[in-house]
Design a protein around this motif. Structure first.
Motif, PDB file in Angstrom:
ATOM      1  N   LYS A  85      -0.524   9.191   9.091  1.00 31.60           N
ATOM      2  CA  LYS A  85       0.714   8.774   8.445  1.00 31.60           C
ATOM      3  C   LYS A  85       0.406   7.865   7.262  1.00 31.60           C
ATOM      4  O   LYS A  85      -0.499   7.032   7.332  1.00 31.60           O
ATOM      5  CB  LYS A  85       1.620   8.021   9.435  1.00 31.60           C
ATOM      6  CG  LYS A  85       2.015   8.822  10.667  1.00 31.60           C
ATOM      7  CD  LYS A  85       2.908  10.000  10.317  1.00 31.60           C
ATOM      8  CE  LYS A  85       3.335  10.756  11.569  1.00 31.60           C
ATOM      9  NZ  LYS A  85       4.164  11.952  11.240  1.00 31.60           N
ATOM     10  N   HIS A  86       1.158   8.036   6.179  1.00 33.78           N
ATOM     11  CA  HIS A  86       0.995   7.170   5.017  1.00 33.78           C
ATOM     12  C   HIS A  86       1.405   5.734   5.365  1.00 33.78           C
ATOM     13  O   HIS A  86       2.369   5.512   6.091  1.00 33.78           O
ATOM     14  CB  HIS A  86       1.859   7.662   3.852  1.00 33.78           C
ATOM     15  CG  HIS A  86       1.298   8.866   3.169  1.00 33.78           C
ATOM     16  ND1 HIS A  86       0.209   8.808   2.347  1.00 33.78           N
ATOM     17  CD2 HIS A  86       1.685  10.168   3.188  1.00 33.78           C
ATOM     18  CE1 HIS A  86      -0.064  10.018   1.881  1.00 33.78           C
ATOM     19  NE2 HIS A  86       0.825  10.858   2.385  1.00 33.78           N
ATOM     20  N   LYS A  87       0.644   4.784   4.837  1.00 32.74           N
ATOM     21  CA  LYS A  87       1.012   3.383   4.966  1.00 32.74           C
ATOM     22  C   LYS A  87       1.927   3.022   3.790  1.00 32.74           C
ATOM     23  O   LYS A  87       1.559   3.205   2.636  1.00 32.74           O
ATOM     24  CB  LYS A  87      -0.237   2.497   4.971  1.00 32.74           C
ATOM     25  CG  LYS A  87      -1.146   2.737   6.172  1.00 32.74           C
ATOM     26  CD  LYS A  87      -2.381   1.847   6.123  1.00 32.74           C
ATOM     27  CE  LYS A  87      -3.288   2.090   7.334  1.00 32.74           C
ATOM     28  NZ  LYS A  87      -4.517   1.248   7.274  1.00 32.74           N
ATOM     29  N   THR A  88       3.104   2.527   4.097  1.00 35.85           N
ATOM     30  CA  THR A  88       4.102   2.228   3.072  1.00 35.85           C
ATOM     31  C   THR A  88       4.300   0.725   2.930  1.00 35.85           C
ATOM     32  O   THR A  88       4.493   0.028   3.921  1.00 35.85           O
ATOM     33  CB  THR A  88       5.453   2.886   3.419  1.00 35.85           C
ATOM     34  OG1 THR A  88       5.267   4.306   3.514  1.00 35.85           O
ATOM     35  CG2 THR A  88       6.494   2.594   2.358  1.00 35.85           C
ATOM     36  N   ASP A  89       4.215   0.252   1.698  1.00 34.54           N
ATOM     37  CA  ASP A  89       4.482  -1.145   1.393  1.00 34.54           C
ATOM     38  C   ASP A  89       5.316  -1.181   0.117  1.00 34.54           C
ATOM     39  O   ASP A  89       4.804  -0.949  -0.977  1.00 34.54           O
ATOM     40  CB  ASP A  89       3.174  -1.916   1.209  1.00 34.54           C
ATOM     41  CG  ASP A  89       3.406  -3.411   0.958  1.00 34.54           C
ATOM     42  OD1 ASP A  89       4.581  -3.814   0.868  1.00 34.54           O
ATOM     43  OD2 ASP A  89       2.419  -4.154   0.848  1.00 34.54           O
ATOM     44  N   LEU A  90       6.602  -1.445   0.219  1.00 36.38           N
ATOM     45  CA  LEU A  90       7.503  -1.446  -0.924  1.00 36.38           C
ATOM     46  C   LEU A  90       7.734  -2.837  -1.504  1.00 36.38           C
ATOM     47  O   LEU A  90       8.616  -3.018  -2.339  1.00 36.38           O
ATOM     48  CB  LEU A  90       8.843  -0.818  -0.515  1.00 36.38           C
ATOM     49  CG  LEU A  90       8.767   0.634  -0.022  1.00 36.38           C
ATOM     50  CD1 LEU A  90      10.153   1.131   0.361  1.00 36.38           C
ATOM     51  CD2 LEU A  90       8.146   1.530  -1.079  1.00 36.38           C
ATOM     52  N   ASN A  91       6.940  -3.804  -1.071  1.00 35.00           N
ATOM     53  CA  ASN A  91       7.059  -5.160  -1.601  1.00 35.00           C
ATOM     54  C   ASN A  91       6.256  -5.276  -2.903  1.00 35.00           C
ATOM     55  O   ASN A  91       5.027  -5.291  -2.884  1.00 35.00           O
ATOM     56  CB  ASN A  91       6.549  -6.167  -0.572  1.00 35.00           C
ATOM     57  CG  ASN A  91       6.745  -7.607  -1.031  1.00 35.00           C
ATOM     58  OD1 ASN A  91       7.202  -7.858  -2.146  1.00 35.00           O
ATOM     59  ND2 ASN A  91       6.392  -8.545  -0.171  1.00 35.00           N
ATOM     60  N   GLU A 124       5.672  -7.636  -4.746  1.00 34.96           N
ATOM     61  CA  GLU A 124       4.879  -8.856  -4.886  1.00 34.96           C
ATOM     62  C   GLU A 124       3.443  -8.663  -4.394  1.00 34.96           C
ATOM     63  O   GLU A 124       2.567  -9.476  -4.693  1.00 34.96           O
ATOM     64  CB  GLU A 124       5.544  -9.993  -4.110  1.00 34.96           C
ATOM     65  CG  GLU A 124       6.891 -10.419  -4.703  1.00 34.96           C
ATOM     66  CD  GLU A 124       7.527 -11.567  -3.930  1.00 34.96           C
ATOM     67  OE1 GLU A 124       7.027 -11.867  -2.817  1.00 34.96           O
ATOM     68  OE2 GLU A 124       8.505 -12.147  -4.429  1.00 34.96           O
ATOM     69  N   ASN A 125       3.204  -7.590  -3.666  1.00 38.21           N
ATOM     70  CA  ASN A 125       1.853  -7.300  -3.185  1.00 38.21           C
ATOM     71  C   ASN A 125       1.026  -6.492  -4.176  1.00 38.21           C
ATOM     72  O   ASN A 125      -0.140  -6.214  -3.921  1.00 38.21           O
ATOM     73  CB  ASN A 125       1.920  -6.553  -1.847  1.00 38.21           C
ATOM     74  CG  ASN A 125       2.452  -7.428  -0.726  1.00 38.21           C
ATOM     75  OD1 ASN A 125       2.313  -8.649  -0.772  1.00 38.21           O
ATOM     76  ND2 ASN A 125       3.060  -6.819   0.283  1.00 38.21           N
ATOM     77  N   LEU A 126       1.625  -6.116  -5.297  1.00 36.17           N
ATOM     78  CA  LEU A 126       0.880  -5.402  -6.326  1.00 36.17           C
ATOM     79  C   LEU A 126      -0.114  -6.348  -6.989  1.00 36.17           C
ATOM     80  O   LEU A 126       0.223  -7.479  -7.332  1.00 36.17           O
ATOM     81  CB  LEU A 126       1.825  -4.833  -7.381  1.00 36.17           C
ATOM     82  CG  LEU A 126       2.760  -3.711  -6.926  1.00 36.17           C
ATOM     83  CD1 LEU A 126       3.745  -3.371  -8.030  1.00 36.17           C
ATOM     84  CD2 LEU A 126       1.958  -2.487  -6.516  1.00 36.17           C
TER      85      LEU A 126
END
Length: 209
Positions: A96-102, A104-106
């Motif tokens: 499964k893909h790990k999703t991080d839509l925050n 600020e973590n870029l």
């Protein structure tokens, strides 16, 4: 399985006669596809009519690419899963893909020299269940996807509120502004996209929001 008359016509030739020459190809598809897989899948088509030969049309002989495209969600059988695994370092159908839509973590980008970097973009793709994918969808289906997208985007509000500009309906002034803002995109010319059928009927049912 759906009926694909053109694919049926090719069945008059043997698998050896129809097997593509991949000797000069440098892509993940050519590393996976062999005569056993080809003979197993060449007579099949998905419910929407996409075939193995449709899948492998983007194989490029000189640059390392994926080398294939899916026409719909049923295209993933025997060939695409091992190609995805090869391309993404062992990624399995069960992963499964790990999703991080925050946002600020870029990380990174703060040190880009403005003398050389005018703009940048992040590109992603999404499919809509019940519709085939761009290499295979019809004009009517593409227009239906556009209408559905416009309807969904119109529900956004606040800082996400925007406007949809159809490529075949914008004014010259709107086009010039979008070009100046580095937003507007041209008709695909890359063989990887044109061989996949991505430029058919351009600019019908294409746009920018």
């Amino acid at each position: 399985m759906a009926k694909n008359c053109h694919n049926d016509y090719k069945m008059k030739f043997s698998g050896d006669e129809e097997f593509p020459d991949l000797s000069l190809h440098n892509n993940h598809m050519s590393k996976v596809l062999n005569k056993d897989i080809y003979n197993k899948l060449r007579g099949k088509s998905t419910p929407s009519g996409f075939t193995l030969d449709d899948i492998i049309q983007t194989g490029h002989p000189f640059i390392m690419t994926v080398g294939c495209v899916a026409g719909d969600e049923e295209s993933y059988e025997d060939l695409l899963d091992p190609i995805i695994s090869d391309r993404h370092g062992g990624y399995k159908p069960t992963d499964k893909h790990k999703t991080d839509l925050n946002f600020e973590n870029l990380k990174g980008g703060d040190d880009l020299d403005p003398n050389y970097v005018l703009s940048s973009r992040v590109r992603t793709g999404r499919s809509i269940k019940g519709f085939t994918l761009p290499p295979h969808n019809s004009r009517g289906e593409r227009r239906a996807i556009q209408n559905l997208s416009i309807e969904a985007l119109a529900t956004l509000d606040g800082e996400f509120k925007g406007k949809y500009f159809p490529l075949d309906g914008m004014t010259d002034a709107e086009q010039d502004q979008l070009i100046n803002d580095h937003f507007l995109f041209d008709k695909p010319v890359s063989p990887l996209l044109t061989c996949a059928g991505m430029a058919r009927d351009w600019p019908d049912a294409r746009g920018i929001w």
